[in-house]
Scaffold this motif. Structure first.
Motif, short mmCIF file in Angstrom:
data_model
loop_
_atom_site.label_atom_id
_atom_site.label_comp_id
_atom_site.label_asym_id
_atom_site.label_seq_id
_atom_site.Cartn_x
_atom_site.Cartn_y
_atom_site.Cartn_z
N VAL A 1 -27.97 20.27 35.23
CA VAL A 1 -28.52 19.27 36.14
C VAL A 1 -29.47 18.06 35.79
O VAL A 1 -29.83 17.39 36.66
CB VAL A 1 -29.30 20.22 37.14
CG1 VAL A 1 -28.67 21.36 38.03
CG2 VAL A 1 -30.75 20.85 36.48
N GLY A 2 -29.32 18.01 34.50
CA GLY A 2 -29.86 16.69 33.98
C GLY A 2 -31.25 16.72 34.09
O GLY A 2 -32.05 17.87 33.93
N THR A 3 -32.04 15.65 34.57
CA THR A 3 -33.50 15.78 34.83
C THR A 3 -33.83 16.25 36.10
O THR A 3 -35.20 15.88 36.40
CB THR A 3 -33.94 14.25 34.35
OG1 THR A 3 -33.36 13.28 35.55
CG2 THR A 3 -33.73 13.52 33.09
N GLU A 4 -33.08 16.61 36.80
CA GLU A 4 -33.65 17.20 38.26
C GLU A 4 -34.90 17.95 37.98
O GLU A 4 -35.68 17.91 38.97
CB GLU A 4 -32.38 18.10 38.90
CG GLU A 4 -32.62 18.55 40.17
CD GLU A 4 -31.72 19.29 40.75
OE1 GLU A 4 -31.70 20.13 41.83
OE2 GLU A 4 -30.24 18.92 40.43
N ASN A 5 -34.77 19.06 37.36
CA ASN A 5 -35.97 20.03 36.94
C ASN A 5 -37.32 19.30 36.80
O ASN A 5 -38.14 19.68 37.39
CB ASN A 5 -35.92 21.13 35.83
CG ASN A 5 -34.53 21.83 36.27
OD1 ASN A 5 -34.43 22.38 37.58
ND2 ASN A 5 -33.94 22.43 35.14
N PHE A 6 -37.30 18.34 35.78
CA PHE A 6 -38.41 17.40 35.94
C PHE A 6 -38.79 16.62 36.83
O PHE A 6 -40.16 16.46 37.34
CB PHE A 6 -38.22 16.34 34.54
CG PHE A 6 -37.96 17.27 33.14
CD1 PHE A 6 -39.16 17.50 32.46
CD2 PHE A 6 -36.91 17.33 32.86
CE1 PHE A 6 -38.97 18.14 31.28
CE2 PHE A 6 -36.69 18.03 31.50
CZ PHE A 6 -37.74 18.36 30.78
N LYS B 1 -38.37 17.48 39.98
CA LYS B 1 -38.81 18.63 40.98
C LYS B 1 -40.58 18.75 40.70
O LYS B 1 -41.18 18.89 41.53
CB LYS B 1 -38.26 19.62 41.02
CG LYS B 1 -36.72 19.78 41.53
CD LYS B 1 -36.01 20.85 41.58
CE LYS B 1 -34.66 21.05 42.36
NZ LYS B 1 -34.01 22.41 42.39
N ILE B 2 -40.67 19.06 39.45
CA ILE B 2 -42.04 19.43 39.10
C ILE B 2 -42.97 18.29 39.28
O ILE B 2 -44.11 18.32 39.56
CB ILE B 2 -42.20 19.93 37.69
CG1 ILE B 2 -41.75 19.02 36.59
CG2 ILE B 2 -41.54 21.18 37.63
CD1 ILE B 2 -41.83 19.63 35.13
N LEU B 3 -42.46 16.99 38.95
CA LEU B 3 -43.54 15.72 39.02
C LEU B 3 -43.63 15.36 40.38
O LEU B 3 -44.73 14.72 40.70
CB LEU B 3 -42.46 14.57 38.38
CG LEU B 3 -42.68 14.75 36.71
CD1 LEU B 3 -42.04 13.58 36.21
CD2 LEU B 3 -43.91 14.84 36.20
N ASP B 4 -42.80 15.66 41.21
CA ASP B 4 -42.91 15.45 42.87
C ASP B 4 -43.60 16.60 43.48
O ASP B 4 -44.02 16.42 44.69
CB ASP B 4 -41.49 15.40 43.38
CG ASP B 4 -40.79 14.35 43.20
OD1 ASP B 4 -41.43 13.09 42.51
OD2 ASP B 4 -39.61 14.25 43.12
N ASN B 5 -44.22 17.57 42.64
CA ASN B 5 -44.87 18.58 43.31
C ASN B 5 -46.45 18.44 43.08
O ASN B 5 -46.57 18.49 41.88
CB ASN B 5 -44.34 20.15 42.87
CG ASN B 5 -44.66 21.34 43.47
OD1 ASN B 5 -45.71 21.42 44.36
ND2 ASN B 5 -43.82 22.39 43.27
N GLU B 6 -47.23 18.80 44.19
CA GLU B 6 -48.69 18.41 44.02
C GLU B 6 -49.18 19.61 43.13
O GLU B 6 -50.29 19.33 42.68
CB GLU B 6 -49.09 18.45 45.44
CG GLU B 6 -50.68 18.43 45.51
CD GLU B 6 -51.20 17.21 44.62
OE1 GLU B 6 -52.37 17.11 43.99
OE2 GLU B 6 -50.40 16.18 44.74
N GLY C 1 -35.13 27.35 34.51
CA GLY C 1 -35.05 25.91 34.34
C GLY C 1 -36.18 24.97 34.69
O GLY C 1 -36.65 24.38 33.73
N THR C 2 -36.86 25.37 35.77
CA THR C 2 -37.85 24.47 36.38
C THR C 2 -39.20 25.09 35.54
O THR C 2 -40.15 24.19 34.85
CB THR C 2 -38.41 24.76 37.75
OG1 THR C 2 -37.17 24.59 38.50
CG2 THR C 2 -39.67 24.09 38.13
N GLY C 3 -39.28 26.32 35.09
CA GLY C 3 -40.29 26.91 34.06
C GLY C 3 -40.27 26.17 32.77
O GLY C 3 -41.27 25.91 32.11
#
Length: 337
Positions: free
Chosen positions: A83-88, A90-95, A307-309
């Motif tokens: 998924v490329g940088t999608e996981n990064f 997601k976490i950067l957009d999460n408060e 992946g997100t973790g």
């Protein structure tokens, strides 16, 4: 006389039996291996172990950070999706990520500072004590340092218990002008230290400082033993006070020790997990997450998003590398000056 001259000529003309010289003129082993290569060869087994236990898992973690990995991928029923940088993103957009980052940095700053201050004070005290008393105090302190992190969390969770904890009992013994109960309460009994973020991190800080200062104290004590006593005697003759002597002699002489201890403390406190997990009773309070807890919650709480973790863990590793490199460079510059 003839024997002496013969020995002198032979000493510089040929190597000892069983040895020969390579093209550069350096002595070589019978196997043909130069002496300078032996230390590097001896490092190979250790490097292989490090590569297998540390570098390879880190490489797999970095790869997983760019993939979508869930329960199906763990079971092997589906291949991991790139998924490329999608996981990064997601976490950067999460408060929650930014809240966890603030908690991590604030806690590390306070815990590292207090651990170094308390550990240094105890180390200086140990240096002033006699041999028997110093040994007795060191053994007592090392008991706290030897307690496993999970056990540390269990101990301090019981101490901060709302109903039967010793902390609330001790606060009830103090006069109200020194430790007044929270608004709306007649006593400290029932105060839930571990439910809200700030009291939770107060308990975590006390736990980490209690377990961490013995290592600092023993390291500082070892450094103090290496400072020449003549320096303190000269300072005493000049009329220097205790605090002035500590600033002008002890601190500069212990700077290399403090550099290593600071880096280690930053790394340990930034990735503090076990104690927080036990005090929080699992990843239940999102407002109290640090980056390690956030990574575990994302990776293992249903639905599993490994992946997100992994992406959170990579970010934490990068932050630690940046802090370590910047701090070490500053220390090197100061030493050169």
């Amino acid at each position: 006389m003839a024997n002496t001259s013969t020995v002198a000529r032979g000493a510089g003309s040929s190597p000892a039996p069983g040895h020969r010289r390579n093209k550069s003129g350096r002595a070589a082993r019978p196997s043909g291996m130069p002496n300078w290569s032996i230390p590097y060869l001896l490092l190979v087994p250790g490097l292989l172990v490090i590569a297998g236990l540390l570098l390879y898992p880190m490489f797999q973690l970095a790869v997983m950070a760019f993939q979508k990995v869930g329960l199906a991928q763990i079971r092997g029923t589906r291949p991991a999706e790139w998924v490329g940088t999608e996981n990064f993103q997601k976490i950067l957009d999460n408060e929650i990520f930014w809240s966890a980052l603030r908690n991590t940095v604030a806690f590390a700053a306070v815990a590292v500072s207090l651990t170094l201050i308390v550990g240094t004070a105890v180390g200086v005290l140990l240096n002033k004590l006699g041999k028997k008393m110093s040994l007795f105090v060191v053994i007592g302190c090392m008991f706290a340092w030897a307690v496993p992190p999970v056990a540390q969390g269990v101990i301090w969770r019981s101490l901060f218990d709302a109903e039967s904890g010793i902390v609330n009992w001790a606060l009830n013994l103090l006069p109200d002008w020194l430790a007044a109960p929270p608004a709306g309460q007649e006593s400290w009994t029932g105060t839930p230290w571990l439910n809200d973020t700030i009291p939770l991190y107060i308990a975590l800080t006390v736990c980490v400082v209690w377990a961490g200062f013995p290592f600092i104290a023993v390291s500082v004590l070892a450094g103090l033993k290496g400072i020449p006593a003549e320096l303190y005697e000269a300072a005493k003759v000049d009329g220097s006070g205790a605090w002035h002597t500590f600033r002008k002699i002890t601190l500069p002489m212990l700077k290399p020790v403090f550099a290593v201890l600071t880096v280690l403390s930053i790394i340990w406190d930034f990735k503090c997990f076990s104690q927080l997990y036990v005090l929080m009773n699992g990843p239940t309070n999102r407002d109290g997450f640090n980056l390690s807890m956030y990574a575990v919650a994302e990776a293992f709480k249903p639905p599993q998003k490994l992946g997100t973790g992994a992406a959170i863990s990579v970010v934490l590793t990068i932050i630690l590398l940046i802090i370590t490199v910047v701090y070490v460079r500053q220390i090197v510059k100061q030493e050169e000056m």
